[in-house]
Design a protein around this motif. Structure first.
Motif, PDB file in Angstrom:
ATOM      1  N   ALA A  11       1.008  -1.131  -0.082  1.00  0.00           N
ATOM      2  CA  ALA A  11      -0.080   0.058  -0.078  1.00  0.00           C
ATOM      3  C   ALA A  11       0.893   1.076   0.079  1.00  0.00           C
ATOM      4  O   ALA A  11       1.822   1.374   0.724  1.00  0.00           O
ATOM      5  CB  ALA A  11      -0.852   0.105   1.099  1.00  0.00           C
ATOM      6  N   ILE A  13       1.388   4.836   1.239  1.00  0.00           N
ATOM      7  CA  ILE A  13       0.973   5.744   2.438  1.00  0.00           C
ATOM      8  C   ILE A  13       1.637   6.775   2.209  1.00  0.00           C
ATOM      9  O   ILE A  13       2.680   7.152   2.679  1.00  0.00           O
ATOM     10  CB  ILE A  13       1.167   4.921   3.611  1.00  0.00           C
ATOM     11  N   ALA A  17      -2.177  10.188  -0.672  1.00  0.00           N
ATOM     12  CA  ALA A  17      -3.153   8.834  -0.719  1.00  0.00           C
ATOM     13  C   ALA A  17      -3.941   9.012   0.617  1.00  0.00           C
ATOM     14  O   ALA A  17      -5.226   8.864   0.434  1.00  0.00           O
ATOM     15  CB  ALA A  17      -2.215   7.491  -0.473  1.00  0.00           C
ATOM     16  N   THR A  21      -8.000   9.003   0.668  1.00  0.00           N
ATOM     17  CA  THR A  21      -8.858   8.200   1.417  1.00  0.00           C
ATOM     18  C   THR A  21      -9.819   8.866   2.197  1.00  0.00           C
ATOM     19  O   THR A  21     -11.240   8.610   2.371  1.00  0.00           O
ATOM     20  CB  THR A  21      -8.065   7.666   2.519  1.00  0.00           C
ATOM     21  N   ASN A  25     -12.779   7.843  -0.174  1.00  0.00           N
ATOM     22  CA  ASN A  25     -12.588   6.419   0.338  1.00  0.00           C
ATOM     23  C   ASN A  25     -11.954   5.714  -0.819  1.00  0.00           C
ATOM     24  O   ASN A  25     -12.495   4.670  -1.179  1.00  0.00           O
ATOM     25  CB  ASN A  25     -14.010   5.963   0.540  1.00  0.00           C
ATOM     26  N   GLN A  26     -10.778   6.003  -1.190  1.00  0.00           N
ATOM     27  CA  GLN A  26     -10.023   5.468  -2.139  1.00  0.00           C
ATOM     28  C   GLN A  26      -8.650   5.121  -1.445  1.00  0.00           C
ATOM     29  O   GLN A  26      -8.151   5.905  -0.735  1.00  0.00           O
ATOM     30  CB  GLN A  26      -9.816   6.564  -3.378  1.00  0.00           C
ATOM     31  N   TYR A  27      -8.297   3.807  -1.875  1.00  0.00           N
ATOM     32  CA  TYR A  27      -6.780   3.599  -1.449  1.00  0.00           C
ATOM     33  C   TYR A  27      -5.944   3.203  -2.611  1.00  0.00           C
ATOM     34  O   TYR A  27      -6.421   2.783  -3.636  1.00  0.00           O
ATOM     35  CB  TYR A  27      -6.979   2.339  -0.558  1.00  0.00           C
ATOM     36  N   THR A  84     -11.432   2.013  -5.194  1.00  0.00           N
ATOM     37  CA  THR A  84     -12.544   2.711  -4.375  1.00  0.00           C
ATOM     38  C   THR A  84     -13.416   1.768  -3.794  1.00  0.00           C
ATOM     39  O   THR A  84     -13.691   0.640  -4.463  1.00  0.00           O
ATOM     40  CB  THR A  84     -13.512   3.421  -5.583  1.00  0.00           C
ATOM     41  N   LYS A  90     -14.170   0.567   4.984  1.00  0.00           N
ATOM     42  CA  LYS A  90     -12.944   1.255   5.324  1.00  0.00           C
ATOM     43  C   LYS A  90     -11.862  -0.010   5.393  1.00  0.00           C
ATOM     44  O   LYS A  90     -12.039  -1.156   6.158  1.00  0.00           O
ATOM     45  CB  LYS A  90     -13.237   2.128   6.648  1.00  0.00           C
ATOM     46  N   ASP A  92      -8.132  -0.476   7.615  1.00  0.00           N
ATOM     47  CA  ASP A  92      -7.071   0.391   8.372  1.00  0.00           C
ATOM     48  C   ASP A  92      -5.671  -0.182   8.211  1.00  0.00           C
ATOM     49  O   ASP A  92      -5.347  -1.344   8.053  1.00  0.00           O
ATOM     50  CB  ASP A  92      -7.595  -0.345   9.740  1.00  0.00           C
ATOM     51  N   LEU A  93      -5.261   0.686   7.422  1.00  0.00           N
ATOM     52  CA  LEU A  93      -3.684   0.320   6.924  1.00  0.00           C
ATOM     53  C   LEU A  93      -2.429   0.619   7.856  1.00  0.00           C
ATOM     54  O   LEU A  93      -1.608   0.111   7.854  1.00  0.00           O
ATOM     55  CB  LEU A  93      -3.434   1.242   5.875  1.00  0.00           C
TER      56      LEU A  93
END
Length: 94
Positions: A11, A13, A17, A21, A25-27, A84, A90, A92-93
């Protein structure tokens, strides 16, 4: 079908980014360069057990890198996926 952990490498971060989010609501993920949008959707749903609404991908060309000689080298190219999630989902990263 490929192993989901071979498709999603990591991911990303970053500040950008994080804003994606919060607002949409995109990662953002670094994925295998040969992965398709369907592969990425499957991998995120398998790893995080969340429903995916959409996937956007882009190829990032490796930057030029100076070598010790007169010739220039290049950093490797990679692929970025912006996933998305559905409303209310959701990940949690951190």
């Amino acid at each position: 079908m490929k192993n989901p952990y071979d498709i999603i490498k990591t991911a990303r971060i970053t500040e950008k980014a994080g804003k994606l989010t919060e607002k949409h609501n995109q990662y953002v993920f670094v994925v295998d360069t040969k992965a398709t949008k369907q592969d990425i959707r499957f991998a995120v749903q398998e790893i995080f057990k969340k429903k995916v609404q959409g996937v956007n991908t882009m190829r990032i060309t490796g930057k030029k890198k100076r070598e010790r000689t007169a010739a220039f080298g290049r950093k490797p190219s990679w692929k970025k996926a912006i996933v998305t999630l559905r409303e209310g989902e959701k990940i949690d990263l951190i």
